[in-house]
Structure formats: C-alpha cells, structure tokens
Design a protein around this motif. Structure first.
Motif, mmCIF file in Angstrom:
data_model
loop_
_atom_site.group_PDB
_atom_site.id
_atom_site.type_symbol
_atom_site.label_atom_id
_atom_site.label_comp_id
_atom_site.label_asym_id
_atom_site.label_seq_id
_atom_site.Cartn_x
_atom_site.Cartn_y
_atom_site.Cartn_z
ATOM 1 N N LEU A 48 44.228 42.417 48.426
ATOM 2 C CA LEU A 48 45.038 42.143 47.233
ATOM 3 C C LEU A 48 45.160 43.338 46.304
ATOM 4 O O LEU A 48 44.213 44.122 46.173
ATOM 5 C CB LEU A 48 44.422 40.980 46.442
ATOM 6 C CG LEU A 48 44.602 39.623 47.096
ATOM 7 C CD1 LEU A 48 43.408 39.257 47.937
ATOM 8 C CD2 LEU A 48 44.839 38.554 46.044
ATOM 9 N N LYS A 53 48.005 41.005 41.207
ATOM 10 C CA LYS A 53 47.657 39.683 41.743
ATOM 11 C C LYS A 53 48.532 39.258 42.923
ATOM 12 O O LYS A 53 48.941 38.103 43.035
ATOM 13 C CB LYS A 53 47.727 38.616 40.636
ATOM 14 C CG LYS A 53 46.696 38.822 39.521
ATOM 15 C CD LYS A 53 46.652 37.608 38.599
ATOM 16 C CE LYS A 53 45.454 37.591 37.681
ATOM 17 N NZ LYS A 53 45.446 38.680 36.673
ATOM 18 N N ASN A 276 50.236 32.555 46.798
ATOM 19 C CA ASN A 276 49.927 33.745 46.004
ATOM 20 C C ASN A 276 51.103 34.633 45.642
ATOM 21 O O ASN A 276 51.141 35.186 44.555
ATOM 22 C CB ASN A 276 48.926 34.619 46.760
ATOM 23 C CG ASN A 276 47.562 34.517 46.159
ATOM 24 O OD1 ASN A 276 47.192 35.297 45.296
ATOM 25 N ND2 ASN A 276 46.846 33.491 46.574
ATOM 26 N N ASN A 277 51.999 34.826 46.572
ATOM 27 C CA ASN A 277 53.026 35.859 46.381
ATOM 28 C C ASN A 277 54.386 35.320 45.955
ATOM 29 O O ASN A 277 55.244 36.095 45.571
ATOM 30 C CB ASN A 277 53.194 36.695 47.656
ATOM 31 C CG ASN A 277 52.019 37.641 47.894
ATOM 32 O OD1 ASN A 277 50.905 37.352 47.471
ATOM 33 N ND2 ASN A 277 52.273 38.751 48.550
#
Ligand code: C2E
Ligand code: MG
Ligand code: MG
Ligand code: MG
Length: 278
Positions: A48, A53, A276-277
């Motif tokens: 990461l 983030k 997450n992305n």
C-alpha cells in the motif's frame, strides 16, 4: 574398544546422513508430483501507499496445498526446490500465474505492480530471460508492471553475469527489487552500477526499529540511500501502527505487512481492491 566405538560412531553418522538424503529424496519426489498434480498455488499480499491509502502493488507468494488440504510454507520447500533445480519449473509456474492474475487486475482498471520472487539459481539459469519474454508475450501483460524480487546474494556470486541478466530484465521492460535489503551482501558500488529500481527494507529492521536504536538507524540510512540513488522503497513486515507512522515520518510511504493485509488467494485480492481502491 576404541576401535569399536569409532566404528559405531561412523555408522551412527552415516545413518544420519542417510536419513537426510532420504528426506531430501522424498521431498524432491513430492515437489515433482506436486507440480504435476497442480498442488501449488499463488497467493498475493497487497503493498500500500499508506499516505494515499491505496494498493499500488502485490507480491506473489507461492503456497503448496498438500493432500490434506493444508497450506505448506515456502520456507519448507523453496530451499529443497533450489537444491534440486525444481525451482526452475516451479518459478516458471509462479511467474506465469502472477502475470495472468496481474493482467486481469489491469483489465479491471487497477494499475498494480506485480512483484515476483525469483531465486538466484532460477535467475542465473540460462533460459530465465527467454522464459520471462515468453510469459510476457503469452499473457500480454504490460512488462513495466512486473517487478522481479531478488536477494542481495545475487551480488555475491558472478557479478558480471548478474549484471547482464539484470540489464536483460530491464530490456524486457520489467523492474528489479532487492528483497530483504540490509541483511546480506550490500555493496554501495554494486547498488550504484546495477540496474536496480527498488529496495525492500527487511522485516527484521522494521520489527526491531521501535525498540532498538541501531535498527532505527539502519532504516534511516536505507531511506537516505534510496533517496540519493533515486530508488523506490518498500518496507516489509509492517505489523503495528507505530511502525507505519515511524516509516511515514522517515519518508517511506510504500508498505507491506499484516497491519494492512496478509497474503491471500487472487479472488480475495479482487474484493480487497474493490473495498480499498474504488
Ligand atoms: P519474502 O519474499 O521476503 O516475503 C515476505 C514474507 O514475509 C512472506 O512469507 C510474507 O507472508 C511474510 N510477511 C508479510 N507481512 C508480514 C508481517 O507483517 N509479519 C510477518 N511476520 N511476516 C510477514 P512467506 O509467504 O512465508 O514467504 C517466505 C519466503 O519464501 C519469501 O520471503 C521468499 O523469500 C520465499 N518465496 C515465497 N514465494 C516464492 C516464490 O514464488 N519463489 C521464490 N523463489 N521464493 C519464494
Ligand atoms: Mg519477496
Ligand atoms: Mg523479504
Ligand atoms: Mg525473505
């Protein structure tokens, strides 16, 4: 009596050696059979950018699912695979699978670097570059996203040959990371002249950094070195928030470790990316 003892001792040692050889042979047969029976699988651990983030890459880590369905650690079979040369077909399988999965993630719209561990024996074997080219052609992956992770021990052997192979990896378009950096044979001269793109700070320094001043010093020095040589940095084995904050403070943004995610099957990476992305 002494003679008899001596004879016994000799017998004792050869029995021991025989056991070692037998275990080695058994292991060799099992790895070969495991390859034929598709018992090996590739898991991935996210890397990461902790400031942004987002997941910026994954490391491919091989796993062996034995007949009982249990996962066997690579620490157990990689050394045997290296000694027997079976690391060549095993390594080829991992590289191909990682490129197939990587291509799929790219098609889903994620620009992930795909890091693959390559043993020194595997890389020094004559066909490595041809294999890499062949896999890039077959999978149609953009080679700029492939990152070959090797350990510093590559620098301890035939340095001229190593340099040639690393340059050939660059020619294919892939990049090179030095894994477990700081634990082995580190020559600054080599770092300057070898085509290396990334330093991975070894997890032992990350682990001890918070308690041992000298480990903290080593991490600081590696960060500085990477900056002055314009190399990217990855910290591995990050397990605590304190470690992550300290690394961020030092200027190392890319991290990998249980704090963020454990290695997981490819299908779980899909979910992790969505969460997450996106
Ligand atoms: P490595 O390349 O340095 O990989 C990092 C290891 O640290 C992995 O262990 C990973 O699961 C573990 N790890 C990641 N985050 C943490 C953390 O926060 N804490 C702790 N304690 N550990 C963490 P793994 O998967 O057991 O692999 C061990 C080694 O086996 C690798 O070290 C690599 O040297 C080798 N290996 C794994 N897959 C392959 C492969 O496909 N080919 C080759 N040649 N070697 C491989
Ligand atoms: Mg690695
Ligand atoms: Mg490592
Ligand atoms: Mg290691």
């Amino acid at each position: 009596r002494a003679k008899q003892e001596g004879r016994n001792r000799v017998r004792f040692f050869s029995a021991e050696i025989e056991d070692v050889l037998k275990a080695h042979l058994t292991m060799t047969r099992q790895i070969r059979a495991g390859l034929e029976d598709h018992e090996f699988e590739v898991h991935y651990q996210p890397k990461l950018d902790v400031r942004k983030k987002i997941v910026v890459g994954v490391e491919a880590l091989v796993r062996w699912r034995n007949q009982d369905g249990q996962l066997v650690s690579p620490a157990y079979f990689i050394p045997a695979a290296e000694q027997t040369g079976l690391i060549i077909p095993l390594g080829k399988f991992v590289l191909k699978q990682a490129c197939l999965d990587g291509k799929k993630w790219h098609q889903m719209g994620y620009s992930l670097r795909i890091a693959v561990n390559v043993s020194v024996v595997q890389m020094m074997e004559g066909a490595f570059i041809a294999t890499l080219r062949e896999i890039v052609d077959e999978t149609q992956i953009d080679p700029r996203f492939i990152e070959i992770e090797i350990t510093e021990s590559i620098l301890a052997g035939d340095a001229t040959k190593a340099q040639t192979i690393l340059e050939a990896i660059r020619e294919v378009g892939a990049t090179v990371a030095i894994d477990d950096f700081g634990t082995g044979y580190s020559s600054l001269t080599y770092l300057k002249s070898f085509p290396v793109d990334v330093l991975k700070i070894d997890q032992s320094f990350v682990r001890d950094m918070m308690v041992d001043r000298s480990d903290a010093g080593i991490v600081e020095a590696i960060v500085q070195m990477a900056k002055s040589l314009s190399l990217r940095l990855v910290a591995e084995g990050v397990e605590t928030r304190d470690q992550a904050d300290t690394l961020l403070g030092l200027g190392c943004d890319i991290m990998q470790g249980y704090l963020f995610a454990r290695p997981m099957p490819a299908s779980q990476i899909d979910e992790f990316l969505t969460k997450n992305n996106d």
